[in-house]
Design an enzyme around this catalytic site. Structure first.
Site, mmCIF file in Angstrom:
data_model
loop_
_atom_site.group_PDB
_atom_site.id
_atom_site.type_symbol
_atom_site.label_atom_id
_atom_site.label_comp_id
_atom_site.label_asym_id
_atom_site.label_seq_id
_atom_site.Cartn_x
_atom_site.Cartn_y
_atom_site.Cartn_z
ATOM 1 N N SER A 27 3.848 -31.795 -22.593
ATOM 2 C CA SER A 27 2.480 -31.273 -22.724
ATOM 3 C C SER A 27 2.372 -29.824 -22.269
ATOM 4 O O SER A 27 1.285 -29.259 -22.241
ATOM 5 C CB SER A 27 1.515 -32.133 -21.903
ATOM 6 O OG SER A 27 1.897 -32.132 -20.529
ATOM 7 N N ASN A 114 -0.482 -38.429 -11.222
ATOM 8 C CA ASN A 114 -1.738 -39.046 -11.647
ATOM 9 C C ASN A 114 -2.944 -38.406 -10.967
ATOM 10 O O ASN A 114 -3.949 -38.091 -11.611
ATOM 11 C CB ASN A 114 -1.716 -40.547 -11.352
ATOM 12 C CG ASN A 114 -0.666 -41.284 -12.157
ATOM 13 O OD1 ASN A 114 0.082 -40.677 -12.918
ATOM 14 N ND2 ASN A 114 -0.599 -42.599 -11.992
ATOM 15 N N THR A 159 -41.685 -28.686 -43.185
ATOM 16 C CA THR A 159 -41.219 -30.055 -42.965
ATOM 17 C C THR A 159 -40.651 -30.544 -44.291
ATOM 18 O O THR A 159 -41.177 -30.200 -45.358
ATOM 19 C CB THR A 159 -42.349 -31.002 -42.512
ATOM 20 O OG1 THR A 159 -43.333 -31.100 -43.548
ATOM 21 C CG2 THR A 159 -43.011 -30.486 -41.233
ATOM 22 N N HIS A 160 -39.581 -31.304 -44.240
ATOM 23 C CA HIS A 160 -38.892 -31.763 -45.461
ATOM 24 C C HIS A 160 -38.482 -30.586 -46.347
ATOM 25 O O HIS A 160 -38.373 -30.724 -47.566
ATOM 26 C CB HIS A 160 -39.778 -32.723 -46.268
ATOM 27 C CG HIS A 160 -40.273 -33.894 -45.491
ATOM 28 N ND1 HIS A 160 -39.556 -35.059 -45.345
ATOM 29 C CD2 HIS A 160 -41.432 -34.069 -44.782
ATOM 30 C CE1 HIS A 160 -40.244 -35.914 -44.610
ATOM 31 N NE2 HIS A 160 -41.376 -35.337 -44.244
ATOM 32 N N SER A 281 -17.645 -10.377 -50.039
ATOM 33 C CA SER A 281 -16.852 -11.137 -51.001
ATOM 34 C C SER A 281 -15.703 -10.277 -51.505
ATOM 35 O O SER A 281 -15.867 -9.075 -51.722
ATOM 36 C CB SER A 281 -17.726 -11.577 -52.179
ATOM 37 O OG SER A 281 -16.939 -12.035 -53.260
ATOM 38 N N ASN A 289 -22.437 -12.247 -46.812
ATOM 39 C CA ASN A 289 -22.377 -13.668 -46.476
ATOM 40 C C ASN A 289 -22.611 -13.911 -44.983
ATOM 41 O O ASN A 289 -22.055 -13.201 -44.139
ATOM 42 C CB ASN A 289 -21.018 -14.244 -46.876
ATOM 43 C CG ASN A 289 -20.765 -14.132 -48.364
ATOM 44 O OD1 ASN A 289 -21.690 -14.257 -49.162
ATOM 45 N ND2 ASN A 289 -19.515 -13.893 -48.746
ATOM 46 N N TYR A 321 -3.831 -45.403 -14.731
ATOM 47 C CA TYR A 321 -3.333 -44.314 -15.577
ATOM 48 C C TYR A 321 -2.424 -44.825 -16.689
ATOM 49 O O TYR A 321 -1.570 -45.686 -16.487
ATOM 50 C CB TYR A 321 -2.567 -43.286 -14.733
ATOM 51 C CG TYR A 321 -2.148 -42.090 -15.559
ATOM 52 C CD1 TYR A 321 -3.033 -41.040 -15.779
ATOM 53 C CD2 TYR A 321 -0.896 -42.039 -16.166
ATOM 54 C CE1 TYR A 321 -2.674 -39.958 -16.569
ATOM 55 C CE2 TYR A 321 -0.522 -40.968 -16.958
ATOM 56 C CZ TYR A 321 -1.416 -39.930 -17.157
ATOM 57 O OH TYR A 321 -1.064 -38.867 -17.949
ATOM 58 N N GLN A 326 -3.057 -38.151 -21.637
ATOM 59 C CA GLN A 326 -2.576 -36.800 -21.906
ATOM 60 C C GLN A 326 -3.389 -36.144 -23.024
ATOM 61 O O GLN A 326 -3.455 -34.915 -23.117
ATOM 62 C CB GLN A 326 -1.091 -36.853 -22.293
ATOM 63 C CG GLN A 326 -0.443 -35.496 -22.497
ATOM 64 C CD GLN A 326 1.070 -35.599 -22.551
ATOM 65 O OE1 GLN A 326 1.726 -35.840 -21.543
ATOM 66 N NE2 GLN A 326 1.629 -35.445 -23.735
ATOM 67 N N LYS A 329 -6.607 -33.261 -22.459
ATOM 68 C CA LYS A 329 -6.579 -31.817 -22.186
ATOM 69 C C LYS A 329 -6.703 -30.966 -23.445
ATOM 70 O O LYS A 329 -7.417 -29.966 -23.449
ATOM 71 C CB LYS A 329 -5.310 -31.476 -21.398
ATOM 72 C CG LYS A 329 -5.397 -31.919 -19.940
ATOM 73 C CD LYS A 329 -4.100 -31.766 -19.209
ATOM 74 C CE LYS A 329 -3.111 -32.856 -19.545
ATOM 75 N NZ LYS A 329 -3.601 -34.221 -19.243
#
EC number: 4.3.2.1
Length: 464
Positions: A27, A114, A159-160, A281, A289, A321, A326, A329
């Site tokens: 890790s 641990n 609304t909507h 673009s 954009n 544990y 692992q 993280k």
């Protein structure tokens, strides 16, 4: 202490670990982020060992000096990893042994990876929560400052995705700012639960050597001590809670981004993004954009995925544990980086956004005042349900005649209800419309001013 193979657990084993398994198990590629807090935790633990009589003062000083050197190498970018460094704990202890010799082997007395790793993670996340809180507060302050400066700008509320009622532009800004204050409050609560010391819990059963956990708590400035060693080393609910906080915060930010993406289209043209937060673009020269907003919206999905993924990892684990943990993280590091970037970009977008007040005003239309027409009749004594029906009839009449609602004559309105009189003309004023919503939380100026004061007070209280 690391065995000849360089493993912290090598004494039990004879054969070498398969190279594929070695890579699969390691890790260090991501938990190297914990180097600083790992050193901090080890320094505190060495002081605990010295108080318990397990290290002499000279040995403790030797270890502390060596750990300072390890930290210096990390900070300067000169720390060299080797192939046996499966995680940050192995790497730091291996380097400490190279620097000070066999005394380094005493540092891990009574300590397990641990309780070591969960201490590191809590220390790292505690600082991250403080950093993200600061960024979130800055975004909210930026929004409130903008709301105060543009209180008199009116535009359509939806609304909507249909035009609904006139509101203040500030009211829209504050709707998102208020949601974010709940996110900032939640993050403080998450930090409070993160700020609990697990060090001294060992692998599962606790520490048998008289290490003073209260001393460790004070050394590392934790707010409390975990109550149960099994829970302390295996529980990752604080990680899940952080990821859920991030998911909910991203939900709010994504919704705000979606609104702004719509508002900056030619079809709306209410706002314009700064060039600093836009892209073009490669084919169409005219394009501008809103990539900043689109990425905020899309990164919400990434955060949701990390939250759901961790919950799926946790839900089937037996007690204490397991190596499955692992996985926590990578999720924390990625989400922390994402939230930091999103909050800073969102602050930049809001602070540089240009509004088109004229377009906002032109988007207001008399049909949006149909509710106001009903309220007019209510103020004349008509029950609301009847007033709602009468206003609906007026809307239908205007549509049938092909005219705007405010173009109906008084005589035409009186065919719907005799309560209509000459003062109905006041209904067609958009400024009058928003000002009637003076109850706390509404879009009237007095209420918007109150909201601004309340949000600022909330921020001040949260930062106290």
């Amino acid at each position: 202490m690391a065995s000849e193979s360089g493993k912290l657990w090598g004494g039990r084993f004879v054969g070498a670990v398969d190279p594929i398994m070695e890579k699969f198990n390691a890790s260090i590629a991501y938990d190297r982020h914990l180097w600083e807090v790992d050193v901090q935790g080890s320094k505190a633990y060495s002081r605990g060992l010295e108080k318990a009589g397990l290290l002499t003062k000279a040995e403790m000083d030797q270890i502390l000096h060596g750990l300072d050197k390890v930290a210096e190498e990390w900070a300067q970018g000169t720390f060299k990893l080797n192939s046996n460094d499966e995680d940050i704990h192995t790497a730091n202890e291996r380097r400490l042994k190279e620097l000070i010799g066999a005394t380094a082997g005493k540092l891990h007395t009574g300590r397990s990876r641990n309780d070591q790793v969960v201490t590191d993670l809590r220390l790292w996340m505690r600082q991250t929560c403080s950093t993200l809180s600061g960024l979130l507060w800055e975004l909210i302050r930026t929004m409130v400052d903008r709301a105060e400066a543009e209180r008199d700008v009116l535009f359509p509320g939806y609304t909507h995705l249909q035009r609904a009622q006139p509101i203040r532009w500030s009211h829209w800004i504050l709707s998102h700012a208020v949601a974010l204050t709940r996110d900032s409050e939640r993050l403080l609560e998450v930090r409070k639960r993160i700020n609990v010391l697990p060090l001294g819990s060992g692998a599962i059963a606790g520490n048998p050597l008289g290490v003073d956990r209260e001393l460790l708590r004070a050394e590392l400035n934790f707010g409390a001590i975990t109550l149960n060693s099994m829970d302390a080393t295996s529980e990752r609910d604080f990680v899940a809670e952080f990821l859920f906080w991030a998911s909910l915060c991203m939900t709010h930010l994504s919704r705000m981004a979606e609104d702004l993406i719509l508002y900056c289209t030619k079809e709306f043209s209410f706002v314009q993004l700064s060039d600093a937060y836009s892209t073009g673009s490669s084919l169409m020269p005219q394009k501008k954009n809103p990539d900043s907003l689109e990425l905020i919206r899309s990164k919400a999905g990434r955060v949701f995925g990390r939250c759901a993924g961790l919950l799926m990892t946790l839900k089937g684990l037996p007690s204490t544990y397991n190596k499955d943990l692992q996985e926590d993280k990578e999720a924390v590091f990625e989400v922390s980086d994402t939230m930091s970037a999103v909050l800073q970009v969102a602050t930049g977008v809001i602070s540089t956004l240009q509004i088109h007040q004229e377009n906002m005003g032109q988007a207001l239309s008399p049909d949006m005042l149909a509710t106001d027409l009903a309220y007019y009749l209510v103020r004349k004594g008509m029950p609301f349900r009847q007033a709602h029906e009468a206003s609906g009839k007026a809307v239908f009449m205007a549509e049938t005649k092909g005219v705007a609602l405010n173009q109906l004559s008084l005589q035409e309105l009186q065919t719907i209800s005799p309560l209509f009189s000459g003062d109905v003309i006041c209904v067609w004023d958009y400024g009058h419309s928003v000002e009637q919503y003076g109850a706390l939380g509404g879009t009237a100026r007095s209420s918007v001013d109150w909201q601004i004061r309340q949000v600022r007070a909330l921020l001040q209280a949260q930062q106290a």
